[in-house]
Design an enzyme around this catalytic site. Structure first.
Site, PDB file in Angstrom:
ATOM      1  N   GLU A   1       0.664  -1.400   0.295  1.00 30.94           N
ATOM      2  CA  GLU A   1      -0.113   0.037   0.252  1.00 30.94           C
ATOM      3  C   GLU A   1       0.733   1.242   0.355  1.00 30.94           C
ATOM      4  O   GLU A   1       1.918   1.426   0.825  1.00 30.94           O
ATOM      5  CB  GLU A   1      -1.035   0.041   0.949  1.00 30.94           C
ATOM      6  CG  GLU A   1      -2.020   0.815   1.106  1.00 30.94           C
ATOM      7  CD  GLU A   1      -2.164   1.183   2.750  1.00 30.94           C
ATOM      8  OE1 GLU A   1      -1.966   0.919   3.667  1.00 30.94           O
ATOM      9  OE2 GLU A   1      -3.615   2.298   2.938  1.00 30.94           O
TER      10      GLU A   1
ATOM     11  N   ARG B   1       6.099 -13.289   9.953  1.00 28.40           N
ATOM     12  CA  ARG B   1       6.807 -11.500   8.943  1.00 28.40           C
ATOM     13  C   ARG B   1       8.298 -11.911  10.074  1.00 28.40           C
ATOM     14  O   ARG B   1       8.707 -12.665  11.148  1.00 28.40           O
ATOM     15  CB  ARG B   1       6.520 -10.753  10.328  1.00 28.40           C
ATOM     16  CG  ARG B   1       5.274  -9.986   9.547  1.00 28.40           C
ATOM     17  CD  ARG B   1       4.715  -9.029  10.599  1.00 28.40           C
ATOM     18  NE  ARG B   1       3.182  -8.336  10.585  1.00 28.40           N
ATOM     19  CZ  ARG B   1       2.842  -7.659   9.089  1.00 28.40           C
ATOM     20  NH1 ARG B   1       4.245  -7.107   9.376  1.00 28.40           N
ATOM     21  NH2 ARG B   1       1.530  -6.677   8.910  1.00 28.40           N
TER      22      ARG B   1
ATOM     23  N   LYS C   1       4.804   1.280  10.866  1.00 28.78           N
ATOM     24  CA  LYS C   1       4.963   2.356  10.006  1.00 28.78           C
ATOM     25  C   LYS C   1       4.324   3.537  10.164  1.00 28.78           C
ATOM     26  O   LYS C   1       4.728   4.563  10.508  1.00 28.78           O
ATOM     27  CB  LYS C   1       3.903   2.257   8.264  1.00 28.78           C
ATOM     28  CG  LYS C   1       4.136   1.894   7.214  1.00 28.78           C
ATOM     29  CD  LYS C   1       3.175   1.519   5.915  1.00 28.78           C
ATOM     30  CE  LYS C   1       3.805   0.538   4.983  1.00 28.78           C
ATOM     31  NZ  LYS C   1       3.278   0.267   4.252  1.00 28.78           N
TER      32      LYS C   1
END
Length: 564
Positions: free
Chosen positions: A33, A267, A277
RNA sequence: UGGGGUGUGGCCAAGUGGUUAAGGCACCGGAUUUUGAUUCCGGCAUUCGAAGGUUCGAAUCCUUCCACCCCAGCCA
């Protein structure tokens, strides 16, 4: 260096699908994104998706998952594109979920026609109440059985801008009692009067991730849709949507082949760093670091500015592997990756960070000679260069000890060391300033010891780096340390409390050998015995040299407990 | 006390019923070395979350238990 292609569970699945004819080729995608800069965590996904496609002669797209106009921007998109390319990957198609808005809208209408989606006017709070909890089933919305025609009408009017933000949503009609909360009539579309960085103001309804992602995959002919663990529950919805819409097999490239399959992997987090983020944005906007490309950050732009090579990051990703479990990687693994690369490929030069002047009293004044030295101790193809030598030189203050501790075999009063590639020198006098600090050393050199020779066969253990005082060029050197003192700052209530006050140390006293003035600004090099460095891409110029330390050299002497 | 996942040395990670449980990082020795770097050689899990069971044989199969992670955004 290039290791055998890592075999992990995803590769096995894909290989099997190819071997048994489920698919004719592998087609993956990296779907960020555009709402922030890429970091090391993304690098893992990039290497996985692009690497798998490359190894199996398949294809891989770069797709922007841009369905939330309020958080996305062209700036982020550009940076992501550059970072993926910098890492060394080429995408087959550059795609945007926002390019599928028309198709997505049609698929939503299809679901409504089939009685599988409805328009709901519950507000956010009611929606939460009706959803139930982890242990209790949800309740059907009063609007759940709204007639199809009415849903169609309402949805069209949502698109036409007849309602306020938050007034209506389109939901899938699945099962409010599902133990999987994702399946409790998830929202497909919401109203947002926001300007989209690509679609402009054409839309006021935007599709949600779950609805968009699986359809985007199918439209692009993706065969294996790789994502992280937290999407495991969403897989049921991913499959449900694709099963319930009519998406032509021609669209997906392979006739009569199955729909894309979502596969989740764990992850990887790096110790002492942050990847979220939201928190990265806070570090940047609150000025704790100097921008997204601050060399202390593990953003890809930060690592690049710090001097990390794309290859080192790819090797790092290969080294940490791909599994179904979240992992915490020690920084030494990353450091090892860049050291391995730079050890082989960085040319060696001399530079002194904290200079201590040495006068060689038996060497004539105003006389100089040059030594021809190797640019790499093992790789002859890297050639040689000349370095000047004269009566006055600078050595590293650290390489002198007035009262040497045990095991210290560098310079001390009465002791002899070799100045690398030059002569053996012996310290005879120590000059102090008014405060009693050592300000200069008086040494003599032995003319018989040029080029590493010791005619009498005496062994000189200490070898130190140096630069000619008359030729040295000044430089600022930035030394970086971990940004946080806590191995998992993200787990803290206030991660700023764990900020390392010494994460950036600016050294303005450095003296470098003159050849560095002609170096290519893109060069990475080793300051012998000190570490690996690169010029700062923002602040460096030939007039004012600014170096970043990428990583120090291993130092088996500077062990904790042993005092320098 | 719903659903979905994961548990192999300090950190990663191979291993999918059959020699003494790969490899990397880290660590500890020692050799070489005009970088205390590099390189080299050696050491580093009688044990695979725990307990039972099946089997001639289990990290791998079964049972139970324990721990940790994710899910109740009109974020992705």
């Amino acid at each position: 260096m290039s290791k055998a292609t890592p075999n992990h569970f995803i590769r096995s699945i894909v290989s099997n699908d190819l071997a048994n004819g489920k698919h004719d080729y592998v087609y993956t995608r990296f779907p960020p994104e555009p709402n922030g800069y890429l970091h090391l965590g993304h690098a893992k996904s990039i290497c996985l998706n692009f690497g798998l496609a490359a190894d199996l002669e398949g294809r891989c797209n770069l797709r922007f998952d841009d369905t939330n106009p309020e958080k996305e921007s062209a700036e982020y998109m550009d940076s992501i594109r550059h970072s993926v390319a910098w890492l060394g990957f080429d995408w087959d198609e550059l795609c945007y979920a926002s390019d599928y808005f028309d198709e997505l809208y049609k698929f939503a209408i299809e679901l409504i026609h089939k009685g599988l989606a409805y328009v709901d006017d519950l507000d956010a709070e009611q929606m939460r109440e009706y959803r139930g909890t982890l242990t209790e089933p949800g309740k059907d919305s009063p609007n759940r059985n709204r007639p199809i025609e009415q849903n169609l009408d309402l949805f069209e009017r949502m698109r036409a801008g007849e309602f306020e933000e938050g007034e209506l949503v389109l939901r899938a009609r699945i099962d409010m009692a599902s133990p999987n909360i994702t399946m409790r009539d998830p929202i497909l579309y919401r109203i947002r009067y926001a300007h989209h960085y690509r679609a402009g103001d054409e839309w006021c309804i935007y599709p949600m991730y779950d609805f968009t992602h699986c359809i985007s995959d199918a439209l692009e002919g993706i065969t294996h849709s790789l994502c992280t663990l937290e999407f495991q529950d969403n897989r049921a919805l991913y499959d449900w949507i694709l099963e319930n819409i009519t998406i032509s097999k021609n669209h997906i490239g392979e006739k009569n082949k199955p729909m894309p399959r979502q596969i989740e992997f764990g992850r990887s987090n790096l110790e002492y760093t942050l990847a979220s983020k939201r928190k990265l944005i806070q570090l940047v906007s609150d000025g704790h670091v100097n921008g997204w490309d601050d060399p202390r950050l593990t953003t890809l732009v930060g690592l690049k500015r710090r001097g990390y090579t794309p290859a080192s990051i790819r090797n790092f990703c290969a080294e940490i592997g791909v599994t179904k479990k979240d992992s915490v990687i020690e920084i030494s693994v990353l450091e090892n990756a860049i050291r391995q690369d730079l050890e082989a490929n960085a040319k060696r030069v001399f530079g002194v960070l904290d200079p201590l002047k040495v006068t060689i009293t038996n060497y004539p004044e105003n006389e100089f000679e040059t030594f021809t030295v190797k640019n790499h101790p093992k790789d002859q193809t890297m050639g040689t260069r000349e370095i000047p030598f004269g009566r006055e030189i600078y050595i590293e203050r650290e390489d002198f000890m007035r009262d040497p501790v045990e095991d210290f075999y560098r310079l001390a009063p009465g002791r002899e060391v070799r100045i690398r590639y030059g002569y053996a020198i012996t310290c005879h006098d120590v000059i102090e300033d008014a405060n009693g600090n050592v300000s200069e050393l008086l040494c003599t050199y032995d003319p018989q010891t040029a080029k590493g020779k010791t005619p009498d066969g005496r062994k000189i253990r200490g070898i130190i780096h140096w630069v000619s005082a008359a030729h040295a060029v000044d430089a600022e050197v930035r030394l970086y340390d971990r940004l946080f003192n806590h191995p998992n700052p993200g787990a803290l209530d206030d991660f700023t409390s764990a900020l390392n006050p010494d994460s950036l140390q600016v050294c303005k006293t450095a003296k470098l050998e003159p050849s560095l003035q002609e170096a290519d600004p893109e060069d990475r090099f080793q300051l012998e015995r000190v570490g690996y460095f690169c010029f700062d891409s923002v602040d460096h110029s030939t007039e004012t040299m600014v170096l970043n330390r990428t990583v120090s050299l291993r130092d088996s002497w500077a062990k904790p407990g042993i005092k320098k």
